[in-house]
Design a protein around this motif. Structure first.
Motif, PDB file in Angstrom:
ATOM      1  N   SER A  21       0.808  -1.219   0.000  1.00  0.00           N
ATOM      2  CA  SER A  21       0.000   0.000   0.000  1.00  0.00           C
ATOM      3  C   SER A  21       0.838   1.265   0.000  1.00  0.00           C
ATOM      4  O   SER A  21       0.353   2.323  -0.383  1.00  0.00           O
ATOM      5  N   VAL A  22       2.081   1.155   0.430  1.00  0.00           N
ATOM      6  CA  VAL A  22       2.921   2.340   0.547  1.00  0.00           C
ATOM      7  C   VAL A  22       3.094   3.020  -0.813  1.00  0.00           C
ATOM      8  O   VAL A  22       3.020   4.246  -0.912  1.00  0.00           O
ATOM      9  N   GLU A  23       3.293   2.242  -1.865  1.00  0.00           N
ATOM     10  CA  GLU A  23       3.515   2.809  -3.198  1.00  0.00           C
ATOM     11  C   GLU A  23       2.377   3.737  -3.607  1.00  0.00           C
ATOM     12  O   GLU A  23       2.610   4.810  -4.171  1.00  0.00           O
ATOM     13  N   HIS A  24       1.157   3.361  -3.326  1.00  0.00           N
ATOM     14  CA  HIS A  24       0.003   4.161  -3.714  1.00  0.00           C
ATOM     15  C   HIS A  24      -0.206   5.344  -2.786  1.00  0.00           C
ATOM     16  O   HIS A  24      -0.633   6.411  -3.219  1.00  0.00           O
ATOM     17  N   ARG A  25       0.111   5.176  -1.527  1.00  0.00           N
ATOM     18  CA  ARG A  25      -0.125   6.234  -0.547  1.00  0.00           C
ATOM     19  C   ARG A  25       0.897   7.362  -0.650  1.00  0.00           C
ATOM     20  O   ARG A  25       0.616   8.471  -0.218  1.00  0.00           O
ATOM     21  N   ILE A  26       2.086   7.108  -1.223  1.00  0.00           N
ATOM     22  CA  ILE A  26       3.109   8.153  -1.284  1.00  0.00           C
ATOM     23  C   ILE A  26       3.020   9.001  -2.546  1.00  0.00           C
ATOM     24  O   ILE A  26       3.769   9.951  -2.702  1.00  0.00           O
ATOM     25  N   ARG A  27       2.103   8.685  -3.460  1.00  0.00           N
ATOM     26  CA  ARG A  27       1.992   9.408  -4.726  1.00  0.00           C
ATOM     27  C   ARG A  27       1.752  10.907  -4.533  1.00  0.00           C
ATOM     28  O   ARG A  27       2.159  11.702  -5.351  1.00  0.00           O
ATOM     29  N   SER A  28       1.072  11.287  -3.469  1.00  0.00           N
ATOM     30  CA  SER A  28       0.751  12.699  -3.264  1.00  0.00           C
ATOM     31  C   SER A  28       1.791  13.438  -2.434  1.00  0.00           C
ATOM     32  O   SER A  28       1.641  14.617  -2.150  1.00  0.00           O
ATOM     33  N   LEU A  29       2.871  12.754  -2.049  1.00  0.00           N
ATOM     34  CA  LEU A  29       3.900  13.372  -1.209  1.00  0.00           C
ATOM     35  C   LEU A  29       5.014  13.988  -2.047  1.00  0.00           C
ATOM     36  O   LEU A  29       5.343  13.502  -3.122  1.00  0.00           O
ATOM     37  N   GLY A  30       5.610  15.034  -1.509  1.00  0.00           N
ATOM     38  CA  GLY A  30       6.776  15.640  -2.125  1.00  0.00           C
ATOM     39  C   GLY A  30       8.039  14.905  -1.699  1.00  0.00           C
ATOM     40  O   GLY A  30       8.016  14.016  -0.842  1.00  0.00           O
ATOM     41  N   SER A  31       9.168  15.299  -2.288  1.00  0.00           N
ATOM     42  CA  SER A  31      10.417  14.583  -2.020  1.00  0.00           C
ATOM     43  C   SER A  31      10.854  14.678  -0.557  1.00  0.00           C
ATOM     44  O   SER A  31      11.388  13.712  -0.011  1.00  0.00           O
ATOM     45  N   ASP A  32      10.623  15.830   0.103  1.00  0.00           N
ATOM     46  CA  ASP A  32      11.005  15.939   1.515  1.00  0.00           C
ATOM     47  C   ASP A  32      10.228  14.965   2.380  1.00  0.00           C
ATOM     48  O   ASP A  32      10.783  14.342   3.290  1.00  0.00           O
ATOM     49  N   GLU A  33       8.944  14.803   2.083  1.00  0.00           N
ATOM     50  CA  GLU A  33       8.111  13.889   2.868  1.00  0.00           C
ATOM     51  C   GLU A  33       8.480  12.436   2.596  1.00  0.00           C
ATOM     52  O   GLU A  33       8.521  11.616   3.514  1.00  0.00           O
ATOM     53  N   VAL A  34       8.776  12.105   1.349  1.00  0.00           N
ATOM     54  CA  VAL A  34       9.180  10.729   1.016  1.00  0.00           C
ATOM     55  C   VAL A  34      10.523  10.430   1.679  1.00  0.00           C
ATOM     56  O   VAL A  34      10.732   9.342   2.226  1.00  0.00           O
TER      57      VAL A  34
END
Length: 108
Positions: A21-34
């Motif tokens: 699920s992580v792959e789909h949930r991180i789509r809306s995050l910027g590079s600092d958050e990732v």
């Protein structure tokens, strides 16, 4: 690596998210958050699949990919809601036990 509290992470209930699920949930995050999630992952669960997913997303963002829309803090279907009641299954509603069929024995 900084020791962050789970509630300060950009995804709610990150520790309970399945790796898929992580792959789909991180789509809306910027590079600092990732990057914040990657540091947290390395310091805590250290799941290889999740680290690979986060690193790949960082590479995509560095290559010009844009975060998608959506609220990363919104609960998704991968986090089950609290169940208010109990299971409707009970010993009274269970099937009657039967003797298993064995070799050479059949029902008529």
């Amino acid at each position: 690596m900084s020791a962050q509290q789970p509630n300060s992470l950009p995804l709610p209930d990150y520790d309970q998210l399945p790796a898929g699920s992580v792959e789909h949930r991180i789509r809306s995050l910027g590079s600092d958050e990732v990057r914040q999630l990657l540091e947290y992952e390395q310091a805590h669960a250290d799941r290889p699949q999740v680290k690979q997913t986060l690193t790949a997303r960082l590479d995509q963002l560095a290559s010009g990919a844009e975060p998608s829309g959506g609220d990363p803090r919104a609960a998704g279907p991968d986090i089950p809601p609290d169940t208010p009641g109990s299971s409707p299954v009970s010993p009274a509603s269970a099937a009657e036990p039967q003797e298993p069929l064995r070799h050479g024995k059949h029902e008529l």
